[in-house]
Design a protein around this motif. Structure first.
Motif, PDB file in Angstrom:
ATOM      1  N   GLN A 238      47.211  35.859  42.869  1.00  0.00           N
ATOM      2  CA  GLN A 238      47.782  34.512  43.061  1.00  0.00           C
ATOM      3  C   GLN A 238      48.053  34.266  44.547  1.00  0.00           C
ATOM      4  O   GLN A 238      47.790  33.186  45.078  1.00  0.00           O
ATOM      5  CB  GLN A 238      49.098  34.389  42.274  1.00  0.00           C
ATOM      6  CG  GLN A 238      48.887  34.197  40.783  1.00  0.00           C
ATOM      7  CD  GLN A 238      50.130  34.509  39.952  1.00  0.00           C
ATOM      8  OE1 GLN A 238      51.129  35.021  40.462  1.00  0.00           O
ATOM      9  NE2 GLN A 238      50.065  34.225  38.667  1.00  0.00           N
ATOM     10  N   VAL A 239      48.593  35.293  45.208  1.00  0.00           N
ATOM     11  CA  VAL A 239      48.866  35.143  46.641  1.00  0.00           C
ATOM     12  C   VAL A 239      47.540  34.984  47.390  1.00  0.00           C
ATOM     13  O   VAL A 239      47.394  34.106  48.261  1.00  0.00           O
ATOM     14  CB  VAL A 239      49.663  36.356  47.177  1.00  0.00           C
ATOM     15  CG1 VAL A 239      49.823  36.247  48.684  1.00  0.00           C
ATOM     16  CG2 VAL A 239      51.022  36.460  46.483  1.00  0.00           C
ATOM     17  N   LEU A 240      46.557  35.802  47.015  1.00  0.00           N
ATOM     18  CA  LEU A 240      45.264  35.713  47.707  1.00  0.00           C
ATOM     19  C   LEU A 240      44.637  34.334  47.528  1.00  0.00           C
ATOM     20  O   LEU A 240      44.090  33.764  48.475  1.00  0.00           O
ATOM     21  CB  LEU A 240      44.312  36.789  47.169  1.00  0.00           C
ATOM     22  CG  LEU A 240      44.659  38.220  47.551  1.00  0.00           C
ATOM     23  CD1 LEU A 240      43.753  39.203  46.817  1.00  0.00           C
ATOM     24  CD2 LEU A 240      44.551  38.435  49.068  1.00  0.00           C
ATOM     25  N   ALA A 241      44.733  33.808  46.317  1.00  0.00           N
ATOM     26  CA  ALA A 241      44.130  32.485  46.066  1.00  0.00           C
ATOM     27  C   ALA A 241      44.794  31.430  46.955  1.00  0.00           C
ATOM     28  O   ALA A 241      44.124  30.516  47.457  1.00  0.00           O
ATOM     29  CB  ALA A 241      44.265  32.126  44.591  1.00  0.00           C
ATOM     30  N   GLN A 242      46.092  31.575  47.164  1.00  0.00           N
ATOM     31  CA  GLN A 242      46.785  30.606  48.030  1.00  0.00           C
ATOM     32  C   GLN A 242      46.343  30.786  49.486  1.00  0.00           C
ATOM     33  O   GLN A 242      46.190  29.808  50.225  1.00  0.00           O
ATOM     34  CB  GLN A 242      48.296  30.759  47.889  1.00  0.00           C
ATOM     35  CG  GLN A 242      48.766  30.262  46.528  1.00  0.00           C
ATOM     36  CD  GLN A 242      50.231  30.560  46.261  1.00  0.00           C
ATOM     37  OE1 GLN A 242      51.097  29.876  46.772  1.00  0.00           O
ATOM     38  NE2 GLN A 242      50.496  31.582  45.474  1.00  0.00           N
ATOM     39  N   ILE A 243      46.116  32.035  49.884  1.00  0.00           N
ATOM     40  CA  ILE A 243      45.610  32.250  51.253  1.00  0.00           C
ATOM     41  C   ILE A 243      44.233  31.594  51.396  1.00  0.00           C
ATOM     42  O   ILE A 243      43.931  30.939  52.399  1.00  0.00           O
ATOM     43  CB  ILE A 243      45.532  33.756  51.594  1.00  0.00           C
ATOM     44  CG1 ILE A 243      46.936  34.376  51.589  1.00  0.00           C
ATOM     45  CG2 ILE A 243      44.840  33.982  52.938  1.00  0.00           C
ATOM     46  CD1 ILE A 243      46.978  35.884  51.840  1.00  0.00           C
ATOM     47  N   LEU A 244      43.410  31.740  50.353  1.00  0.00           N
ATOM     48  CA  LEU A 244      42.066  31.146  50.424  1.00  0.00           C
ATOM     49  C   LEU A 244      42.133  29.628  50.527  1.00  0.00           C
ATOM     50  O   LEU A 244      41.390  29.012  51.296  1.00  0.00           O
ATOM     51  CB  LEU A 244      41.245  31.559  49.192  1.00  0.00           C
ATOM     52  CG  LEU A 244      40.879  33.045  49.089  1.00  0.00           C
ATOM     53  CD1 LEU A 244      40.199  33.339  47.750  1.00  0.00           C
ATOM     54  CD2 LEU A 244      39.970  33.473  50.247  1.00  0.00           C
ATOM     55  N   VAL A 245      43.032  29.018  49.760  1.00  0.00           N
ATOM     56  CA  VAL A 245      43.185  27.556  49.835  1.00  0.00           C
ATOM     57  C   VAL A 245      43.671  27.173  51.234  1.00  0.00           C
ATOM     58  O   VAL A 245      43.136  26.253  51.881  1.00  0.00           O
ATOM     59  CB  VAL A 245      44.180  27.049  48.755  1.00  0.00           C
ATOM     60  CG1 VAL A 245      44.521  25.582  48.987  1.00  0.00           C
ATOM     61  CG2 VAL A 245      43.604  27.244  47.356  1.00  0.00           C
ATOM     62  N   GLY A 246      44.676  27.906  51.725  1.00  0.00           N
ATOM     63  CA  GLY A 246      45.232  27.600  53.046  1.00  0.00           C
ATOM     64  C   GLY A 246      44.186  27.753  54.139  1.00  0.00           C
ATOM     65  O   GLY A 246      44.137  26.961  55.086  1.00  0.00           O
ATOM     66  N   LEU A 247      43.341  28.768  53.968  1.00  0.00           N
ATOM     67  CA  LEU A 247      42.308  29.038  54.976  1.00  0.00           C
ATOM     68  C   LEU A 247      41.294  27.889  55.027  1.00  0.00           C
ATOM     69  O   LEU A 247      40.960  27.383  56.103  1.00  0.00           O
ATOM     70  CB  LEU A 247      41.622  30.358  54.578  1.00  0.00           C
ATOM     71  CG  LEU A 247      40.849  31.140  55.613  1.00  0.00           C
ATOM     72  CD1 LEU A 247      41.671  31.397  56.864  1.00  0.00           C
ATOM     73  CD2 LEU A 247      40.396  32.468  54.995  1.00  0.00           C
ATOM     74  N   GLN A 248      40.838  27.482  53.845  1.00  0.00           N
ATOM     75  CA  GLN A 248      39.816  26.426  53.817  1.00  0.00           C
ATOM     76  C   GLN A 248      40.390  25.112  54.365  1.00  0.00           C
ATOM     77  O   GLN A 248      39.759  24.447  55.191  1.00  0.00           O
ATOM     78  CB  GLN A 248      39.316  26.225  52.376  1.00  0.00           C
ATOM     79  CG  GLN A 248      38.198  25.208  52.290  1.00  0.00           C
ATOM     80  CD  GLN A 248      37.348  25.381  51.036  1.00  0.00           C
ATOM     81  OE1 GLN A 248      37.081  26.501  50.608  1.00  0.00           O
ATOM     82  NE2 GLN A 248      36.899  24.285  50.475  1.00  0.00           N
ATOM     83  N   ILE A 249      41.588  24.768  53.936  1.00  0.00           N
ATOM     84  CA  ILE A 249      42.163  23.490  54.400  1.00  0.00           C
ATOM     85  C   ILE A 249      42.640  23.637  55.846  1.00  0.00           C
ATOM     86  O   ILE A 249      42.461  22.737  56.675  1.00  0.00           O
ATOM     87  CB  ILE A 249      43.296  23.039  53.449  1.00  0.00           C
ATOM     88  CG1 ILE A 249      42.693  22.782  52.059  1.00  0.00           C
ATOM     89  CG2 ILE A 249      44.000  21.786  53.978  1.00  0.00           C
ATOM     90  CD1 ILE A 249      43.670  22.385  50.977  1.00  0.00           C
ATOM     91  N   GLY A 250      43.194  24.803  56.169  1.00  0.00           N
ATOM     92  CA  GLY A 250      43.662  25.047  57.537  1.00  0.00           C
ATOM     93  C   GLY A 250      42.525  24.958  58.541  1.00  0.00           C
ATOM     94  O   GLY A 250      42.665  24.334  59.602  1.00  0.00           O
ATOM     95  N   ARG A 251      41.394  25.555  58.199  1.00  0.00           N
ATOM     96  CA  ARG A 251      40.263  25.517  59.135  1.00  0.00           C
ATOM     97  C   ARG A 251      39.718  24.102  59.304  1.00  0.00           C
ATOM     98  O   ARG A 251      39.187  23.746  60.351  1.00  0.00           O
ATOM     99  CB  ARG A 251      39.150  26.464  58.651  1.00  0.00           C
ATOM    100  CG  ARG A 251      39.438  27.920  58.900  1.00  0.00           C
ATOM    101  CD  ARG A 251      39.389  28.316  60.388  1.00  0.00           C
ATOM    102  NE  ARG A 251      38.033  28.252  60.919  1.00  0.00           N
ATOM    103  CZ  ARG A 251      37.647  27.549  61.978  1.00  0.00           C
ATOM    104  NH1 ARG A 251      38.538  26.840  62.657  1.00  0.00           N
ATOM    105  NH2 ARG A 251      36.395  27.557  62.381  1.00  0.00           N
ATOM    106  N   ALA A 252      39.837  23.293  58.250  1.00  0.00           N
ATOM    107  CA  ALA A 252      39.386  21.901  58.371  1.00  0.00           C
ATOM    108  C   ALA A 252      40.383  21.087  59.187  1.00  0.00           C
ATOM    109  O   ALA A 252      40.098  19.955  59.579  1.00  0.00           O
ATOM    110  CB  ALA A 252      39.218  21.293  56.979  1.00  0.00           C
TER     111      ALA A 252
END
Ligand code: F6R
Length: 608
Positions: free
Chosen positions: A408-422
């Motif tokens: 669950q934590v990893l999935a949130q990091i992945l979401v943050g990464l994709q939106i953060g990089r954009a």
């Protein structure tokens, strides 16, 4: 929580029912029962306590027949007695039911006035009687079930037998999951896919307010207006090994130990090192939406909520946007301020938690986009969100959540990464995070390899009846999660504080009867935490410290030190959590608790 299995086909029903109930034991229950139709009568056997009690009773008096239903009950209305266990019978009708009939008192009064009597304290027996009374005016069983359900308020996953229709089983759903498993010769009905693994991988998930009429090898679905509904058959990819202990004493230990693989599974195909980002195919958000998001709102319960508290710290750093995290049972009943362009995130292992699901519906009612970070494929949350990320952690059987939390934590990091990089996250930082995620499985393995040492520490400290977990920044949500694991698994009172709060109250508790689990790896706040450690030592607290490899100074405080590797700030908290999982497990073993099915708990909390 409660489990349902049903079978109609060419084989004997009983072995399928017992097998299915055993597979759902992990959900938590306090009684179990089965019913099988044979020669125009339905025989019921039920027992309080474990399925083993039921199986022993059935060994002496087996039930034969090709149509049957089974149930594990987690008591809501009435004590966990044999009388209150399901199936419940009313005349020729026999049912099993998950969920709660909210207006059962009024229904019971009406039925009683018409001459009905009741043997149990349950809402389910009232529903059985209501259906039976409707069979007097409706020719088909499904019509009677529909007529009864139209009078019902509340939630149900329901399966109904009628002595007079041995070739039909009727199932219905509102707010409590049910799926059909299909083979050419048989139809299975289950509240949980684990119950039918090995029999078939072809399933149909029922939606709310649907009724399925099941026959051997065929089915038809109608809605609550009696209109036929088409359903897509889907393939479930679950293997028996995933729901077996594979040589471990407990599922909990198996699930803790398999995290290097589940982490890799969560990340597989989703990392892009070159661009320092992630690729999540299922978010279903147009790229220009990323620029317009104004805040995130995460809603979840229990461990999933604690994953949200950690995810908040990461997503805020990666995207520069505020993240609110709410306990679902609170969110659903207050007047939360949901501003325009909020992105809702629903975190859930099961995807069936009643409060979480209700919160999701509330978010949708308010018109915001929703993402589901969910483990169970095809679950209600997964099907109702606008987009999302499957955790791919595999079935989590132990009631206490471990590998799902990590994912669950990893999935949130992945979401943050994709939106953060954009948005604003630099490629340098993005690459560092991706690299850290790629390194994580091996680092987690290196912590798991210390399990014997953690076991020895647990043995020394298991007699303590109270514990305080301390950590700062990203380690505070980890402290909360660690304390929850100890409570659930070992029945030890445990709480968690940001380490800096110690002097504002909780230090009054510290003496040589208090276990203090101090999360103290090398972080930017390491020096700030040092004084709290000194204060605990001065008052005789029984310390266990999680520190960074090579930090020998920690042994001045205690011998109970567990070392984790140096790591990126985004993966360090996940590494710090692993010793806490193992510690809770070994303390639980030492104290002799029911590790995989702790008392009073259920795996998937499908009622309020
Ligand atoms: C703790 C635990 C529970 C669940 C909570 C939410 O170990 O298992 O606190 O985390 O009931 O469940 P899901 O994630 O299924 O929504």
């Amino acid at each position: 929580m409660c489990g349902i299995i049903g079978y109609i086909g060419k084989d004997q029903a009983l072995p399928v029912l017992i097998n299915g109930l055993r597979r759902m034991e992990y959900r938590g229950y306090d009684s179990a029962g089965v019913a099988v139709i044979n020669d125009g009568t339905t025989a019921v056997t039920k027992r309080s306590g474990k399925i083993a009690n039921l199986a022993t009773a059935l060994d002496t008096r087996p039930l034969t027949g090709h149509t049957g239903i089974g149930h594990t009950r987690w008591a809501t209305h009435g004590a966990p007695t044999e009388l209150n266990a399901h199936p419940h019978q009313a005349g020729h009708v026999t049912i099993v039911h998950n969920g709660i009939i909210e207006n059962y008192v009024a229904l019971k009064a009406t039925l009683t006035a018409a001459g009905a009597t009741f043997a149990s304290d349950t809402d389910t027996e009232v529903l059985a009687r209501l259906i039976e009374s409707e069979t007097k005016t409706h020719k088909s069983l499904e019509a009677a079930v529909l007529a009864a359900l139209l009078q019902v308020e509340g939630t149900f996953g329901l399966v109904v037998l009628d002595d007079r229709h041995p070739d039909t089983v009727v199932a219905a759903r509102r707010g409590s999951p049910l799926l059909l498993g299909l083979t050419p010769e048989a139809t299975y009905i289950a509240s949980d896919a684990t119950a039918i693994i090995g029999y078939t991988d072809r399933v149909v998930y029922l939606d709310d307010d649907e009724i399925a009429v099941c026959r051997p090898g065929s089915y038809a679905v109608i809605d609550f207006e009696a209109k036929a509904k088409e359903h897509e058959e889907v393939e479930i990819k679950l293997e028996l090994a995933a729901i077996e202990k594979s040589g471990y004493d407990h599922f909990l230990l198996k699930e803790i130990m398999e995290q290097p693989r589940t982490i890799a599974d969560t990340l597989r195909g989703r990392l892009d090192l070159e661009n320092g980002t992630s690729h999540l195919g299922g978010l279903n958000l147009p790229p220009d939406y990323y620029q317009t998001i104004s805040r995130f709102l995460t809603v979840a319960c229990g461990t999933a909520y604690y994953s949200g508290l950690l995810g908040k710290l990461f997503i805020e750093r990666m995207t520069g946007l505020p993240v609110d995290v709410e306990v679902a049972s609170e969110f659903r009943y207050r007047n939360p301020v949901v501003v325009t362009n909020t992105l809702g995130m629903v975190v859930s292992q099961s995807g069936e938690t009643a409060d979480t699901l209700a919160s999701l519906r509330e978010m949708k009612r308010r018109g915001i986009s929703t993402l589901g970070l969910v483990n169970v494929v095809g679950s209600s949350v997964a099907r109702e969100v606008d987009g999302g990320v499957y955790l791919h952690a595999g079935p989590e059987i132990s009631v206490a959540s471990t590998k799902a939390y990590t994912s669950q934590v990893l999935a949130q990091i992945l979401v943050g990464l994709q939106i953060g990089r954009a948005r604003s996250l630099s490629i340098t930082e993005g690459k560092a995070i991706v690299q850290a995620l790629q390194d994580l499985p091996a680092q987690v393995q290196s912590v798991l390899d210390q399990r014997d040492k953690i076991k020895a520490i647990a043995k020394k400290l298991a007699h303590l009846n109270s514990a305080m977990y301390l950590g700062r920044d990203t380690l505070f949500p980890v402290a909360l999660e660690g304390a929850l694991k100890l409570k659930e698994c070992a029945y030890v009172h445990a709480e968690a504080y940001p380490a800096g709060e110690l002097k504002h109250g909780p230090i009054a508790l510290v003496d040589d009867n208090l276990l203090v689990v101090f999360l103290h790896p090398k972080t930017a706040l390491y020096d700030k935490s040092q004084s709290s450690l000194e204060q605990i030592r001065a008052r005789g607290g029984q310390l266990m410290i999680v520190g960074t490899e090579g930090d020998q100074s920690l042994t001045d405080f205690t011998d109970n030190v567990i070392y984790i590797p140096e790591a990126n700030p985004y993966t360090l908290p996940l590494l710090a959590n692993i010793p806490l999982q193992l510690f809770a497990y070994y303390v639980a073993c030492e104290r002799g608790t029911d590790v995989d099915q702790p008392r009073n708990l259920a795996k998937s909390v499908t009622v309020e």
